[in-house]
Design an enzyme around this catalytic site. Structure first.
Site, PDB file in Angstrom:
ATOM      1  N   LYS A   1       4.317   4.106 -17.469  1.00 42.27           N
ATOM      2  CA  LYS A   1       4.085   3.892 -16.033  1.00 42.27           C
ATOM      3  C   LYS A   1       5.169   2.948 -15.507  1.00 42.27           C
ATOM      4  O   LYS A   1       4.946   1.757 -15.253  1.00 42.27           O
ATOM      5  CB  LYS A   1       2.682   3.338 -15.794  1.00 42.27           C
ATOM      6  CG  LYS A   1       2.189   3.516 -14.348  1.00 42.27           C
ATOM      7  CD  LYS A   1       0.706   3.210 -14.262  1.00 42.27           C
ATOM      8  CE  LYS A   1       0.184   3.295 -12.828  1.00 42.27           C
ATOM      9  NZ  LYS A   1       0.242   4.645 -12.257  1.00 42.27           N
TER      10      LYS A   1
ATOM     11  N   GLU B   1       1.984  17.434 -13.663  1.00 43.52           N
ATOM     12  CA  GLU B   1       1.068  16.608 -12.862  1.00 43.52           C
ATOM     13  C   GLU B   1       1.547  16.602 -11.423  1.00 43.52           C
ATOM     14  O   GLU B   1       2.501  17.294 -11.072  1.00 43.52           O
ATOM     15  CB  GLU B   1       1.004  15.184 -13.417  1.00 43.52           C
ATOM     16  CG  GLU B   1       2.345  14.474 -13.497  1.00 43.52           C
ATOM     17  CD  GLU B   1       2.249  13.117 -14.164  1.00 43.52           C
ATOM     18  OE1 GLU B   1       1.170  12.513 -14.156  1.00 43.52           O
ATOM     19  OE2 GLU B   1       3.285  12.647 -14.694  1.00 43.52           O
TER      20      GLU B   1
END
Length: 286
Positions: A146, A178
């Site tokens: 992340k 995604e």
């Protein structure tokens, strides 16, 4: 943004918080982050978020500057400073300030920052469904970290917005990965399907909770690759994130998904998700 932030050990007004222009987060995007919902003053699935923070820091070879217990006390205090209730916590760790050089600097303290913002319940408009477009995934191959370097996500999201859609659903080599800022779920013949975890997508905390809720309440669920072509035949599509929760996609690439309305499996999942949240507020689940 609310008034108080945390920076390198201190709580201070947001307009007084400053970092060096030589910070590697500013220079290189050399850092990672987390976003944690807060409901009724309680940090939602905190250990899951801190475990993911550990994973991201390991991925960029940076030691976590705080133990989990200290993170918890810092974040809980920040929530109290900013009035409790429902908030969205943002925390960020960078490699710190150093002379500009691609090589890792030695003996540099990381920059540790956290802030919070009021968190409103997802808009009723979102629950009517959003439109999305499919776009090629142009990001690097460590999407399970992340990282704060989000320029590819920004460009893809803006491309979707420019086309009148709310989200980009990314594909790589013919498979769905995604969204630009969300995980993806598809429903076909009553089965909930989501791509498996890999280095090509972020292991979403909300994604994992949806999978858990399916298992606990008997909703068929598969974690398997989704071919981009399958999206055209989906009965339902959803996107999930910590702040938007579970949102139906009712139009993809200009074509209705299913009957063009939020589907019954999504309606059931939203009921389960909201029930879990309320149980969390009451301290019945962690």
């Amino acid at each position: 943004m609310t008034d108080t932030v945390f920076l390198n050990g201190d709580f201070l007004p947001a307009d007084e918080a400053c970092i060096s222009v030589l910070d590697r987060g500013f220079m290189f995007g050399d850092g990672v982050y987390e976003v944690i919902p807060v409901y009724g003053g309680r940090l939602f699935r905190l250990e899951h978020h801190l475990d993911r923070l550990d994973h991201s820091l390991d991925g960029i070879r940076l030691e976590n500057p705080l133990p989990h217990s200290r993170w918890q006390s810092v974040l809980e205090e920040l929530v109290r400073y900013n009035g409790g209730g429902d908030q969205s916590l943002y925390l960020q760790v960078t490699r710190g300030p150093a002379r500009r050089d691609h090589a890792f600097p030695r003996n540099v303290n990381p920059t540790v920052f956290a802030m919070s913002s009021p968190l409103a319940a997802p808009s009723p408009e979102l629950h009517k469904g959003i439109s999305a477009v499919t776009l090629e995934d142009i990001r690097w191959k460590l999407c399970n970290i992340k990282a704060i370097a989000l320029l590819p996500n920004i460009l893809l999201r803006q491309q979707a917005l420019d086309q009148g859609s709310a989200e980009a659903i990314m594909t790589r080599d013919g498979e769905v990965t995604e969204g630009a800022a969300a995980n993806i779920f598809m429903v076909r013949n009553g089965t909930v399907i989501t791509p498996p975890k890999s280095n090509l997508l972020l292991p979403g905390i909300t994604r994992d909770l949806v999978v858990e809720l399916c298992a606990h309440h008997g909703l068929p669920c598969e974690e398997r690759p989704i071919e981009a072509a399958e999206l055209r035949d989906a009965d339902e599509l959803w996107v999930t994130s910590s702040t938007k929760e579970v949102v139906p996609v009712t139009r993809l690439d200009g074509v209705p998904v299913g009957n063009g309305r939020p589907g019954p499996v999504w309606e059931r999942m939203v009921e389960l998700y909201q029930a879990y949240k309320e149980a969390f507020r009451r301290g019945e689940v962690e």
